[in-house]
Design a protein around this motif. Structure first.
Motif, short mmCIF file in Angstrom:
data_model
loop_
_atom_site.label_atom_id
_atom_site.label_comp_id
_atom_site.label_asym_id
_atom_site.label_seq_id
_atom_site.Cartn_x
_atom_site.Cartn_y
_atom_site.Cartn_z
N GLY A 38 0.93 -2.98 -6.18
CA GLY A 38 0.55 -2.02 -5.16
C GLY A 38 -0.10 -0.82 -5.80
N GLU A 39 -0.37 0.18 -4.96
CA GLU A 39 -1.10 1.34 -5.44
C GLU A 39 -0.59 2.60 -4.76
N SER A 40 -0.95 3.74 -5.34
CA SER A 40 -0.69 5.03 -4.74
C SER A 40 0.81 5.28 -4.60
N PHE A 41 1.31 5.53 -3.39
CA PHE A 41 2.75 5.78 -3.22
C PHE A 41 3.59 4.54 -3.51
N ALA A 42 2.95 3.38 -3.67
CA ALA A 42 3.68 2.22 -4.18
C ALA A 42 4.19 2.48 -5.59
N GLY A 43 3.66 3.51 -6.25
CA GLY A 43 4.22 3.96 -7.51
C GLY A 43 5.65 4.43 -7.37
N ILE A 44 6.06 4.76 -6.13
CA ILE A 44 7.46 5.07 -5.81
C ILE A 44 8.13 3.84 -5.23
N ALA A 63 1.64 7.16 -7.73
CA ALA A 63 2.45 8.37 -7.79
C ALA A 63 3.69 8.06 -8.62
N THR A 64 3.99 8.89 -9.60
CA THR A 64 5.07 8.56 -10.54
C THR A 64 5.97 9.74 -10.84
N ASP A 65 5.37 10.83 -11.24
CA ASP A 65 6.11 12.01 -11.68
C ASP A 65 5.31 13.22 -11.23
N ASN A 72 0.84 -1.18 0.00
CA ASN A 72 0.00 0.00 0.00
C ASN A 72 0.88 1.24 0.00
N GLY A 73 0.26 2.40 -0.04
CA GLY A 73 1.02 3.62 -0.28
C GLY A 73 1.32 4.45 0.93
N GLY A 74 1.09 5.72 0.82
CA GLY A 74 1.35 6.65 1.90
C GLY A 74 2.19 7.84 1.47
N PRO A 75 3.50 7.82 1.80
CA PRO A 75 4.20 6.76 2.53
C PRO A 75 3.74 6.71 3.98
N ARG A 118 -3.27 6.90 3.70
CA ARG A 118 -3.76 5.71 3.04
C ARG A 118 -3.27 5.76 1.61
N SER A 119 -3.10 6.94 1.13
CA SER A 119 -2.73 7.10 -0.25
C SER A 119 -1.94 8.38 -0.41
N TRP A 120 -1.27 8.46 -1.52
CA TRP A 120 -0.48 9.63 -1.86
C TRP A 120 -1.30 10.89 -1.67
#
Length: 500
Positions: free
Chosen positions: A185-191, A223-225, A86-89, A329-331
């Motif tokens: 994963g999702e959200s900050f898992a993009g990092i 989250a990517t760029d 999951n994201g966050g961070p 919970r998410s970016w």
């Protein structure tokens, strides 16, 4: 690049009783000790084996990461092993376990103060894969450190620790070393995922043992760029009919296409107006209602373009004072990054995330019988479980675009599925689609609908080098939560290499 806690000498290790120290040593002695035999709230037999426990990633500081493994209900020996983040961070991956793609559906029990009831989830990702839910970094969820200096962390340390976890985890479970391994994963898992994949790929090149049979990754609403992610909310809001064409045109003219960061005063005025129009929406799914009053979102929208140090406290900030801790919970929607330090949701407004409830997960994971059943440490040692952590004191975001990682991995032959719930205001799909297109790959499967149950479930476009972009119609930020049937369908097809 100042880091407030990094320069200080590490504090002494927290003291443990001899009994607690022995218990920790026994807990990681062998996978047999990690078998989950039963779970409070669930009655019946598991359809596959479950394991959970800790892997120590740093002996000196006592840094330990918690995982929960659900083996495949189909063919655990041959099916892929999929890591879920999951994201966050700062968000626990047990969020995904409880609310998204885990083996159970959690329902409120008849006793308001009691544990939730658990029923089997017919759309669990364990139907077709072995799934490992990892709480990362230390301090998140059930993961922890005996040295508080470890709660000063960031992208690179998180990736290095997760890589160490994987190497040790595959040593504990050698039967899975030959299975295809994917990250998801999702959200900050993009990092999290690209930076972890970079560690894994480097480890493979160095011939580290055990060799991880890495095949690719899938990321949802990631989250990517910053430029693509943060500049997409105004066009998305207009396209979804959330703001008027007049406001969209005014903002576009004033901002010259840049809707975040250091902007001119007129642009900031237009952005503030857009934020005000959107403030009562559930940013994670504009179709969904808010679980609680959205008033606490006002501060996030108000401070979304400039660092909070540039602004004076207003009435909303006075009602919801800033707390120096992290969350998510998410970016966070356009949260500012100042000299590498991320400003997180609790610092922008309060403990509760807007429109989100975590009551069932809190009730279950804070129960000591549940903790004993899943081999997690008691609250007396590591504190209460939080969907988003209050423990991490500082998170260093490199600010790097992840697009360069995606180009690297796909060029090397690794598979990548980038998917988006198309009603997410947090990381709108239009920004994600734009960065995918920016890679310049040739389209080999032109934009088309994909179907579930005879109905259009979203749209997809395939590119050379094993890159796929996919939308899920009507889904929000946490896609498996909103569209579990459709998610299992595209997940199953993609894992098996079939056309979606």
């Amino acid at each position: 690049m100042p880091r407030t806690a990094a320069a200080a000498a590490p504090p002494p290790l927290l003291l443990l009783s001899a009994a607690a120290a022995i218990a920790i040593a026994v807990a990681v002695a062998a996978p047999d000790g990690h078998l989950v035999a039963s779970l409070p709230g669930f009655h019946g037999a598991f359809p596959s084996k479950h394991y959970s426990g800790y892997v120590t990633v740093d002996e000196g500081s006592g840094r330990r990461l918690f995982y929960y493994l659900v083996t495949s209900e189909r063919d655990a020996a041959a099916d892929p092993v999929v890591l879920w983040l999951n994201g966050g961070p700062g968000c626990s991956s047990l969020d995904g376990f409880v609310y998204e793609n885990g083996p159970f559906n959690f329902e409120r029990g008849s006793d308001p103060g009691g544990l939730p009831n658990l029923e089997l989830n017919p759309y669990s990702w364990s139907k077709v894969s072995n799934v490992v839910y990892l709480d990362s970094p230390a301090g998140v969820g059930m993961s922890y450190s005996l040295n508080k200096s470890d709660y000063t962390t960031g992208d690179l340390k998180t990736a290095a620790d997760a890589h160490t976890f994987l190497l040790k985890w595959f040593e504990l479970y050698p039967e899975f070393q030959s299975n295809p391994f994917y990250m998801s994963g999702e959200s900050f898992a993009g990092i999290y995922i690209p930076t972890l994949a970079d560690e894994v790929v480097k480890g493979i090149e160095k011939d580290l043992k055990p060799r991880i049979n890495f095949k690719g990754y899938l990321i949802g609403n990631g989250a990517t760029d910053q430029d693509y992610d943060f500049n997409s909310f105004v066009p998305f809001a207009h396209g979804m009919g959330l703001i008027s064409t007049e406001l969209f045109e005014d903002a576009s003219t004033a901002c010259h296409g840049t809707f975040w960061g250091k902007v001119n005063n007129l642009c900031q005025e237009k952005i503030d107006r857009v934020h005000w129009e959107l403030k009562d929406l559930n940013k994670y799914n504009i179709l969904a209602p808010c679980y609680h009053h959205p008033e606490i979102q006002e501060l996030e929208f108000k401070n979304s373009s400039l660092p909070s140090s540039f602004r004076k406290l207003g009435e909303t900030e006075k009602r919801f004072p800033v707390r120096k801790r992290m969350a998510g919970r998410s970016w966070p929607l356009r949260a500012p990054v100042t000299r590498g330090r991320m400003t997180m949701w609790p610092e922008l407004g309060g403990r509760s995330l807007p429109c989100t409830s975590d009551e069932l997960a809190n009730a279950w994971l804070d129960d000591e019988d549940v903790r004993a059943a899943i081999h997690a440490e008691p609250k007396s040692l590591i504190g209460s479980w939080e969907l988003y952590t209050a423990r991490i004191e500082y998170y260093h975001d490199t600010g790097d675009s992840m697009v360069k990682y995606h180009k690297k991995f796909t060029a090397m032959g690794y598979r990548a599925l980038i998917y988006s719930g198309d009603h997410d205001l947090c990381i709108p799909y239009v920004g994600t689609e734009a960065w995918v297109r920016s890679m310049g790959y040739r389209v080999i499967d032109h934009w088309r609908p994909w179907y579930f149950g005879g109905q259009v479930a979203g749209y997809t476009q395939g590119y050379e080098h094993n890159l796929t972009f996919l939308t899920i119609k009507g889904a929000g930020h946490t896609v498996p939560e909103y569209k579990p049937k459709e998610t299992l369908a595209f997940y199953s097809h993609w894992l098996s290499g079939e056309k979606i």
